[in-house]
Motif scaffolding. Sequence first.
Motif, PDB file in Angstrom:
ATOM      1  N   UNK A 202       9.380 -52.598  69.877  1.00 27.58           N
ATOM      2  CA  UNK A 202       8.178 -52.298  70.645  1.00 27.58           C
ATOM      3  C   UNK A 202       8.042 -53.201  71.854  1.00 27.58           C
ATOM      4  N   UNK A 203       8.301 -54.496  71.687  1.00 29.32           N
ATOM      5  CA  UNK A 203       8.228 -55.445  72.801  1.00 29.32           C
ATOM      6  C   UNK A 203       9.282 -55.114  73.863  1.00 29.32           C
ATOM      7  N   UNK A 204      10.470 -54.741  73.402  1.00 25.27           N
ATOM      8  CA  UNK A 204      11.541 -54.395  74.335  1.00 25.27           C
ATOM      9  C   UNK A 204      11.192 -53.148  75.137  1.00 25.27           C
ATOM     10  N   UNK A 205      10.712 -52.107  74.459  1.00 22.15           N
ATOM     11  CA  UNK A 205      10.326 -50.876  75.144  1.00 22.15           C
ATOM     12  C   UNK A 205       9.139 -51.108  76.076  1.00 22.15           C
ATOM     13  N   UNK A 206       8.253 -52.001  75.679  1.00 21.40           N
ATOM     14  CA  UNK A 206       7.091 -52.318  76.516  1.00 21.40           C
ATOM     15  C   UNK A 206       7.529 -52.937  77.841  1.00 21.40           C
ATOM     16  N   UNK A 207       8.461 -53.868  77.780  1.00 21.80           N
ATOM     17  CA  UNK A 207       8.935 -54.517  79.008  1.00 21.80           C
ATOM     18  C   UNK A 207       9.645 -53.526  79.924  1.00 21.80           C
ATOM     19  N   UNK A 208      10.427 -52.626  79.330  1.00 20.37           N
ATOM     20  CA  UNK A 208      11.160 -51.650  80.135  1.00 20.37           C
ATOM     21  C   UNK A 208      10.234 -50.642  80.796  1.00 20.37           C
ATOM     22  N   UNK A 209       9.270 -50.172  80.038  1.00 18.68           N
ATOM     23  CA  UNK A 209       8.382 -49.108  80.533  1.00 18.68           C
ATOM     24  C   UNK A 209       7.163 -49.622  81.269  1.00 18.68           C
ATOM     25  N   UNK A 210       6.829 -50.896  81.040  1.00 21.59           N
ATOM     26  CA  UNK A 210       5.605 -51.485  81.587  1.00 21.59           C
ATOM     27  C   UNK A 210       4.351 -50.762  81.076  1.00 21.59           C
ATOM     28  N   UNK A 211       4.464 -50.252  79.852  1.00 22.79           N
ATOM     29  CA  UNK A 211       3.309 -49.672  79.164  1.00 22.79           C
ATOM     30  C   UNK A 211       2.843 -50.652  78.093  1.00 22.79           C
ATOM     31  N   UNK A 212       1.541 -50.736  77.813  1.00 25.06           N
ATOM     32  CA  UNK A 212       1.068 -51.638  76.757  1.00 25.06           C
ATOM     33  C   UNK A 212       1.529 -51.169  75.378  1.00 25.06           C
ATOM     34  N   UNK A 213       1.636 -52.114  74.477  1.00 22.22           N
ATOM     35  CA  UNK A 213       2.037 -51.834  73.097  1.00 22.22           C
ATOM     36  C   UNK A 213       0.802 -51.800  72.217  1.00 22.22           C
ATOM     37  N   UNK A 214       0.671 -50.765  71.433  1.00 22.11           N
ATOM     38  CA  UNK A 214      -0.434 -50.627  70.479  1.00 22.11           C
ATOM     39  C   UNK A 214       0.145 -50.754  69.076  1.00 22.11           C
ATOM     40  N   UNK A 215      -0.352 -51.726  68.313  1.00 19.22           N
ATOM     41  CA  UNK A 215       0.186 -52.004  66.988  1.00 19.22           C
ATOM     42  C   UNK A 215      -0.875 -51.708  65.924  1.00 19.22           C
ATOM     43  N   UNK A 216      -0.530 -50.804  65.004  1.00 22.15           N
ATOM     44  CA  UNK A 216      -1.423 -50.442  63.905  1.00 22.15           C
ATOM     45  C   UNK A 216      -0.878 -51.044  62.618  1.00 22.15           C
ATOM     46  N   UNK A 217      -1.633 -51.953  62.007  1.00 18.28           N
ATOM     47  CA  UNK A 217      -1.254 -52.520  60.717  1.00 18.28           C
ATOM     48  C   UNK A 217      -1.981 -51.729  59.621  1.00 18.28           C
ATOM     49  N   UNK A 218      -1.232 -51.265  58.633  1.00 19.00           N
ATOM     50  CA  UNK A 218      -1.841 -50.460  57.573  1.00 19.00           C
ATOM     51  C   UNK A 218      -1.027 -50.577  56.302  1.00 19.00           C
ATOM     52  N   UNK A 219      -1.569 -50.021  55.219  1.00 23.08           N
ATOM     53  CA  UNK A 219      -0.888 -49.986  53.935  1.00 23.08           C
ATOM     54  C   UNK A 219      -0.935 -48.565  53.374  1.00 23.08           C
ATOM     55  N   UNK A 220       0.140 -48.182  52.696  1.00 22.46           N
ATOM     56  CA  UNK A 220       0.239 -46.826  52.166  1.00 22.46           C
ATOM     57  C   UNK A 220      -0.841 -46.554  51.124  1.00 22.46           C
ATOM     58  N   UNK A 221      -1.110 -47.533  50.249  1.00 24.62           N
ATOM     59  CA  UNK A 221      -2.052 -47.326  49.147  1.00 24.62           C
ATOM     60  C   UNK A 221      -3.465 -47.814  49.466  1.00 24.62           C
ATOM     61  N   UNK A 222      -3.732 -48.105  50.738  1.00 24.26           N
ATOM     62  CA  UNK A 222      -5.064 -48.584  51.139  1.00 24.26           C
ATOM     63  C   UNK A 222      -5.946 -47.388  51.501  1.00 24.26           C
ATOM     64  N   UNK A 223      -7.065 -47.168  50.810  1.00 23.88           N
ATOM     65  CA  UNK A 223      -7.924 -46.014  51.119  1.00 23.88           C
ATOM     66  C   UNK A 223      -8.516 -46.074  52.525  1.00 23.88           C
ATOM     67  N   UNK A 224      -8.792 -47.281  53.029  1.00 18.83           N
ATOM     68  CA  UNK A 224      -9.331 -47.416  54.390  1.00 18.83           C
ATOM     69  C   UNK A 224      -8.273 -47.038  55.426  1.00 18.83           C
ATOM     70  N   UNK A 225      -7.019 -47.391  55.152  1.00 24.41           N
ATOM     71  CA  UNK A 225      -5.925 -47.009  56.047  1.00 24.41           C
ATOM     72  C   UNK A 225      -5.751 -45.492  56.057  1.00 24.41           C
ATOM     73  N   UNK A 226      -5.827 -44.868  54.899  1.00 28.16           N
ATOM     74  CA  UNK A 226      -5.682 -43.415  54.809  1.00 28.16           C
ATOM     75  C   UNK A 226      -6.791 -42.702  55.572  1.00 28.16           C
ATOM     76  N   UNK A 227      -8.007 -43.194  55.434  1.00 27.02           N
ATOM     77  CA  UNK A 227      -9.147 -42.565  56.114  1.00 27.02           C
ATOM     78  C   UNK A 227      -9.023 -42.718  57.629  1.00 27.02           C
TER      79      UNK A 227
END
Length: 212
Positions: free
Chosen positions: A97-122
């Motif tokens: 993501x950092x590499x592609x960000x530097x090449x494209x000059x687009x910001x990186x959006x990072x979503x942290x989540x868990x498969x079994x987390x109900x809040x992540x699923x929602x």
Amino acid sequence: MYTTRQQLELGIRWIRRQRSGILYYCTVKQARLVRLFEYQPSLFVLGQEVMLRWVLFALFLGICASAGEQKKRKVQPQSFSRGWGNSISWVQSYEEGLSQMRKSQKPLMVIHHKVDCPHSKALKKAFVAAKSIQKMAKEDFIMLNLLEETTDKNMAPDGYYYPRILFVDPSMTARTDIVGKYSNRKYSYEPGDMAFLAENMKKVKALMHTEL
């Protein structure tokens, strides 16, 4: 009632006996006389040839279908969307993501989540349903969703909780100033916060023109 295996192992035995022009059909369990047709060797051989051709044809079709299915599975590209939007091009890792960000000059959006987390699923369900967010994510951002934490502590400025969303600009700066609604979980968003998240994404896009 005999199964196919039992019929193969125990019996359907064809015994050709020419007695008064009659063909007998016998099984292990019972033997009964069935008048099938006036026995003619040429007709019997012809029937065998036709049957063999049908068997070979069926095998050929089965092999072709199997090969086609395997080819289809092989060419199917692996998706890293994990349900967050199949029309979006997702990077596989934080480093990519950092590499592609530097090449494209687009910001990186990072979503942290868990498969079994109900809040992540929602949140995932609401994220996919928000058309404006999906459009910006596809066109204006390098997108990454992570199930594992990175070694970059800037990705957890107020702790490790799920889900949380952070942005990184092409200068390699984590935009910790772009926060959500909750003071105890600054980078967390709930399903009802999609309009707020869309505004934050627009803020990040605007920063690209004013600060970089």
